[in-house]
Structure formats: C-alpha cells, structure tokens
Enzyme design. Structure first.
Site, PDB file in Angstrom:
ATOM      1  N   HIS A   1       0.840  -1.207   0.000  1.00  0.00           N
ATOM      2  CA  HIS A   1       0.000   0.000   0.000  1.00  0.00           C
ATOM      3  C   HIS A   1       0.870   1.250   0.000  1.00  0.00           C
ATOM      4  O   HIS A   1       2.008   1.221   0.470  1.00  0.00           O
ATOM      5  CB  HIS A   1      -0.873   0.024   1.265  1.00  0.00           C
ATOM      6  CG  HIS A   1      -1.710  -1.193   1.446  1.00  0.00           C
ATOM      7  ND1 HIS A   1      -1.205  -2.363   1.963  1.00  0.00           N
ATOM      8  CD2 HIS A   1      -3.009  -1.434   1.154  1.00  0.00           C
ATOM      9  CE1 HIS A   1      -2.162  -3.274   1.993  1.00  0.00           C
ATOM     10  NE2 HIS A   1      -3.275  -2.750   1.504  1.00  0.00           N
TER      11      HIS A   1
ATOM     12  N   GLU B   1       2.368   2.263   3.399  1.00  0.00           N
ATOM     13  CA  GLU B   1       3.581   1.613   3.906  1.00  0.00           C
ATOM     14  C   GLU B   1       4.828   2.379   3.483  1.00  0.00           C
ATOM     15  O   GLU B   1       5.940   2.001   3.829  1.00  0.00           O
ATOM     16  CB  GLU B   1       3.667   0.179   3.389  1.00  0.00           C
ATOM     17  CG  GLU B   1       2.582  -0.737   3.932  1.00  0.00           C
ATOM     18  CD  GLU B   1       2.534  -2.068   3.206  1.00  0.00           C
ATOM     19  OE1 GLU B   1       3.398  -2.915   3.450  1.00  0.00           O
ATOM     20  OE2 GLU B   1       1.637  -2.246   2.352  1.00  0.00           O
TER      21      GLU B   1
ATOM     22  N   ALA C   1     -10.799  -5.089   1.763  1.00  0.00           N
ATOM     23  CA  ALA C   1     -11.710  -4.821   2.874  1.00  0.00           C
ATOM     24  C   ALA C   1     -11.953  -3.320   2.873  1.00  0.00           C
ATOM     25  O   ALA C   1     -11.043  -2.544   2.571  1.00  0.00           O
ATOM     26  CB  ALA C   1     -11.078  -5.248   4.192  1.00  0.00           C
TER      27      ALA C   1
ATOM     28  N   ASN D   1     -16.588  -3.136   8.208  1.00  0.00           N
ATOM     29  CA  ASN D   1     -17.040  -2.278   9.320  1.00  0.00           C
ATOM     30  C   ASN D   1     -17.835  -1.106   8.759  1.00  0.00           C
ATOM     31  O   ASN D   1     -17.698  -0.775   7.579  1.00  0.00           O
ATOM     32  CB  ASN D   1     -15.824  -1.738  10.096  1.00  0.00           C
ATOM     33  CG  ASN D   1     -14.872  -0.984   9.180  1.00  0.00           C
ATOM     34  OD1 ASN D   1     -14.089  -1.600   8.459  1.00  0.00           O
ATOM     35  ND2 ASN D   1     -14.949   0.331   9.190  1.00  0.00           N
TER      36      ASN D   1
ATOM     37  N   HIS E   1      -7.799  -2.483  13.278  1.00  0.00           N
ATOM     38  CA  HIS E   1      -7.430  -3.421  12.209  1.00  0.00           C
ATOM     39  C   HIS E   1      -7.843  -4.861  12.544  1.00  0.00           C
ATOM     40  O   HIS E   1      -8.204  -5.635  11.666  1.00  0.00           O
ATOM     41  CB  HIS E   1      -5.915  -3.323  11.962  1.00  0.00           C
ATOM     42  CG  HIS E   1      -5.430  -4.107  10.784  1.00  0.00           C
ATOM     43  ND1 HIS E   1      -5.960  -3.967   9.515  1.00  0.00           N
ATOM     44  CD2 HIS E   1      -4.467  -5.054  10.676  1.00  0.00           C
ATOM     45  CE1 HIS E   1      -5.337  -4.791   8.689  1.00  0.00           C
ATOM     46  NE2 HIS E   1      -4.423  -5.472   9.366  1.00  0.00           N
TER      47      HIS E   1
END
Ligand code: HPA
Length: 286
Positions: free
Chosen positions: A93, A96, A123, A246, A259
């Site tokens: 990502h 990072e 997600a 979520n 997380h």
C-alpha cells in the site's frame, strides 16, 4: 528518476517469474487483500513464491498481507477445461511508504506477462449505516482520493498504454453482470457501489465520512484504485469486490475502529467469499 527504471524493473521481475514458474502466462489474476488470503479458489499443482524472492517485488509489512504469488490450475465446477490462475496473496500500500509504481508493480508484472484478466479484492468501510458488516460490495466505479497515480511518468518510462487514459467504464460491465447473477444464484446478498480509495493509514474522521457520503461514495478503503488504473492502462479487464468489514467512522455511535476488527470480519466472510469466487470464475474465464 532515471528513464526506463520502472520498465527495467518489470522486465527483471517478469524474467525471473518466467524462469522459475515456466509454462504459459496466467489466464487470470486475483489480488487477495486483507483477510481474503485464506478464501482462495482451490488450485491444482500450485507453485508459490514469496514476494521477497522475486527481484523487483516490494516487501509487505502489514498483518494480513503476507506477500506471496501463487500460480496453479483451476477447474471450474463441472468444467472439463482448466485455466491457469495467479494469485497475489497480499499487496503493498501507499501508506507503507511505497511509491505508486511499487504498489502496482506485482500486478503490472503479471499483466506484462500476458495475463489480461484481473479480479481485485479488498476490505472497506461501509458508508451506509444499513449495509451490515460482513456483507459484500461489487465496485462499479471509484473515486481516487489518494492524490497519487501509477501513471505519473509511466509514459516517459516507456510503459505501453495511453497517457490520457479513459476511465469511463473501468470496471467491466459484463463481469459486473456475471457477479450479480452468480450471487443471485447462490442466494448471497451483494451490494453495489462506488469505492473511494484513500491514502490511510489512519481511518477517517466522522467529518470525512460525511463528506465522502456527499461525494457519492458507498465504501472507503486504502487500496485498489491505483491497481485499477494500472490494469486499465495496460488494457486488462478488471472487476473488484469489497468486503464491508465495518461501518465507517462515526456511523455507529460510541464505536471506534481497529485493524483486528477488519481482519476478524473478513475471516468470518471467507467461506462465503470462496464459494462466490469459485462459482463466478468460469464466467470470467469464458
Ligand atoms: N476506512 C478505510 N479503510 C478501511 C476501512 C475503513 O473504515 N475498513 C477497512 N479498510
């Protein structure tokens, strides 16, 4: 940056993969995001390579994103023909600290090999209170809110593909229909909407969530949009599925995000996802 740096890195990665794995190019690539790592279709004669051993591949650092390339044969339910499927189990990502080019490097390598069909998974946080955690959303369009693009300098570096890429129908319309009808046949509820890709790594503030709802987004996450752009740039067909792990920040009162919750919710949905994927694949490979 030197001219042709990224192109050279792609050629290095590709040559290594071809030497190590041999055989024809994969027919289809699945990018398995957070929590989807164990919800993969069954592959025969699977070969595995860690991202670490592939020259040019970026190292992953996030829990739930192992960083492994799997290549194997998939035989659809009731089908005589088998297809070669590649899976990127884990991804890297922007948050990072990777460049946009590094984020899309594994996917670009496989497309350069000749793999022209891509399925992305991720997600995401739901921007609708009434879309429950654990449900799926088919991405039919996106908003790139990362402020980055993998196409910056791509043309100058010799990557094929248009400089001014059309994104009108980035997510393949026929494939969207294949997902809808497969989900309906299996009686799996699937939402559909716009994915907003953000930089992360912090989750959103409630004020950001309200703003994103007004923009017309239905889910928010920290991946996918750069991969979609890179795949379309190289002419691959693409579809993407979010697991709504979520409700986005502030939608449920007194609820905070972490997380572990995202991973746990993805794991709960794994079996359903694996079934859906195995059943839709034959249509995507047709
Ligand atoms: N926001 C951003 N990214 C996410 C979320 C979220 O709520 N859930 C999973 N990835």
């Amino acid at each position: 940056m030197l001219l042709h740096t990224e192109l050279h890195a792609l050629q290095t990665s590709l040559q290594y993969l071809q030497n190590r794995l041999g055989g024809p190019h994969p027919d289809l690539l699945i990018v398995a995001g957070s929590g989807f790592a164990d919800a993969l279709p069954p592959l025969l004669d699977a070969q595995k390579l860690s991202f670490k051993e592939i020259p040019g591949f970026p190292p992953t650092t996030v829990q739930g994103h192992d960083g492994e390339l799997i290549l194997g044969n998939f035989q659809g339910p009731g089908s005589a023909r088998s297809s070669r499927i590649a899976i990127l189990r884990g991804r890297v990502h922007l948050y990072e600290g990777h460049s946009p080019a590094a984020v899309v490097h594994p996917l670009r390598t496989l497309i350069q090999w000749g793999c022209s069909r891509v399925v992305l998974t991720n997600a995401a946080g739901s921007l609708h209170k009434e879309w429950s955690a654990g449900s799926f959303m088919l991405i039919n369009d996106h908003i790139n809110g990362t402020g980055h693009t993998p196409l910056l300098g791509a043309y100058r570096q010799g990557l094929a593909g248009p400089m001014f890429l059309d994104m009108t129908a980035a997510y393949d319309k026929a494939w969207l229909q294949a997902w809808r009808s497969t989900a309906e046949r299996l009686n799996i509820k699937i939402q559909e909407g716009v994915y907003l890709g953000v930089l992360g790594p912090c989750y959103e503030t409630p004020a950001e969530v309200r703003a994103f709802q007004k923009w017309g987004a239905d889910a928010v996450g920290m991946s996918t949009v750069l991969e979609t752009i890179a795949a379309r740039h190289l002419g691959a067909r693409i579809c993407a599925l979010s697991l709504l792990s979520n409700a986005a920040a502030g939608l449920i009162s007194n609820h905070t995000l972490d997380h572990q919750e995202v991973l746990a919710e993805s794991q709960r949905a794994e079996k359903t996802f694996a079934r859906l994927m195995a059943e839709v694949l034959p249509s995507l490979l047709a």
